[in-house]
Write an enzyme that holds these catalytic residues in place. Sequence first.
Site, PDB file in Angstrom:
ATOM      1  CB  THR A  72      10.374 -20.356   1.635  1.00 47.93           C
ATOM      2  OG1 THR A  72      10.080 -20.488   0.444  1.00 47.93           O
ATOM      3  CG2 THR A  72      10.271 -21.598   2.471  1.00 47.93           C
ATOM      4  CD  GLN A 180       5.474 -13.761  -7.744  1.00 47.50           C
ATOM      5  OE1 GLN A 180       5.694 -12.960  -8.520  1.00 47.50           O
ATOM      6  NE2 GLN A 180       6.147 -15.015  -7.618  1.00 47.50           N
ATOM      7  CB  SER A 200      10.956 -13.069  -1.597  1.00 44.86           C
ATOM      8  OG  SER A 200      12.096 -13.734  -2.055  1.00 44.86           O
ATOM      9  CB  THR A 238      25.793 -13.289  10.920  1.00 47.18           C
ATOM     10  OG1 THR A 238      26.487 -13.747  12.407  1.00 47.18           O
ATOM     11  CG2 THR A 238      26.468 -12.021  10.517  1.00 47.18           C
ATOM     12  CB  CYS A 326       5.970 -33.968 -14.073  1.00 51.92           C
ATOM     13  SG  CYS A 326       5.337 -35.209 -15.289  1.00 51.92           S
TER      14      CYS A 326
HETATM   15  N1  PMP Z   1       5.226 -16.913  -2.013  1.00 46.93           N
HETATM   16  C1  PMP Z   1       5.052 -16.590  -3.211  1.00 46.93           C
HETATM   17  C2  PMP Z   1       3.962 -15.897  -3.604  1.00 46.93           C
HETATM   18  C3  PMP Z   1       5.943 -17.097  -4.205  1.00 46.93           C
HETATM   19  O1  PMP Z   1       5.679 -16.770  -5.373  1.00 46.93           O
HETATM   20  C4  PMP Z   1       7.213 -17.491  -3.788  1.00 46.93           C
HETATM   21  C5  PMP Z   1       8.376 -17.895  -4.739  1.00 46.93           C
HETATM   22  N2  PMP Z   1       7.784 -18.661  -5.823  1.00 46.93           N
HETATM   23  C6  PMP Z   1       7.555 -17.749  -2.453  1.00 46.93           C
HETATM   24  C7  PMP Z   1       6.641 -17.428  -1.407  1.00 46.93           C
HETATM   25  C8  PMP Z   1       8.713 -18.331  -1.843  1.00 46.93           C
HETATM   26  O2  PMP Z   1       9.570 -17.266  -2.127  1.00 46.93           O
HETATM   27  P1  PMP Z   1      11.187 -17.547  -1.817  1.00 46.93           P
HETATM   28  O3  PMP Z   1      11.985 -18.156  -3.053  1.00 46.93           O
HETATM   29  O4  PMP Z   1      11.854 -16.088  -1.363  1.00 46.93           O
HETATM   30  O5  PMP Z   1      11.268 -18.489  -0.699  1.00 46.93           O
END
Ligand code: PMP
Length: 395
Positions: A72, A180, A200, A238, A326
């Site tokens: 994110t 992913q 991630s 940090t 939802c």
């Molecule tokens: N991008 C994609 C394609 C994701 O599948 C996700 C998690 N569902 C994220 C971004 C966000 O990842 P994070 O939980 O590391 O912030």
Amino acid sequence: MNRIYLDNAASTSVSNEVLNEMLPYFTNMFGNPSSLHYFGRTTNEALDVSRDRIAKAIGAKPNEIYFTSGATESNNWALLGIAEKFQNSDKKHIITSQIEHPSILETCKYLETKGFKVTYLPVDSDGLVSIAELLHQLNSNTLLVSIMTANNEIGTIQNLKAIAKTVKEKGVLFHTDATQAIGAINIDVKEMGIDMLTLSGHKINGPKGIGALYIANDVEIAPLLHGGHQERNLRAGTVNVAGAVGLGKACEIACRDIIINSQKLRRMRDYFVEQVMNKIPYVKLNGHKFQRLPNSISLSFGMVEAEALMMMLDLQGIAVSVGSSCSSGSVEPSHVLKAIKLSPELAAGTIRITISKNITKEDIDFVVEKLEEIVKKLRAISPLTKSSIGEFDNV
Ligand code: PMP
């Protein structure tokens, strides 16, 4: 109860190999990597090793890897950082797709309020972006294109190399959210012409709260966080050292085992789909038939409410996720299912199953048996009829 976890696109468990690598950084190796003494130097060296491992996994240089708190943050930074850097130029156009993760889509919406124009490319019914449409939308004001490598809901893998090539030929920056895709497909940022890439930890058997943004050395970007010289003055604060160590190890393992894991996952995934299709009528498989993540199955059940299905599976110890969310009392189909033009009735009956390499055939047989029972029960009380729900792969 024997629990079966089929929601690996949401999060994965930290593997023992990763955990063992991380543990010393919670205890005796606790120094601040910015400190110049022994304690600081050892953790700083650990960050170097981790940066090196992540870089190798995607074909980048170690000094092009910046630690963040997750995908994110990486996605926000990629878009906001470039937009800020170029805010005084004429380039105020961004292109993305309609099926991106909210951390891209909502950031784009925010940038629209700041004077940027955003094009949200449609996708076809398999979830693929059209290169011709991309080419058509690129213009002299386009600053950045951000298209995800693989979709988290339907698993479709984009023609990344062709997309990047099209974008680079126009001299435009290219970012991809590969959250992913790491460990599922081979990515070489240099060979493919990718300027920025998001990844991630917790999607690849690493820890939560850690991710990285690859930023090619020739890309100019504004800092995300201010107030420290960490991450080459671009991301103050940090670094989460244990997390970063875990992310590095997770990337190394994901790439080391890519062939063996994806072969097994693909075999299990295909067996799973085949069993469902043979045993349960009125089911549709979403996403591209072949260009799809090896662990990902998105299924739409006609005449079934996905929330009820998910909860009844949960009572049997089976964890899946629902393809629609939802909100305010009404079930709003997910933006991805809308974009592939799934009918609202089918979208409301969509679940996502994402398997891990530990799944067995016995697990799959058990899940399919429970699916069959529950779907029958739910259909018996459904107000929908066969004629109202459209076409299926298996009737
Ligand atoms: N991008 C994609 C394609 C994701 O599948 C996700 C998690 N569902 C994220 C971004 C966000 O990842 P994070 O939980 O590391 O912030």
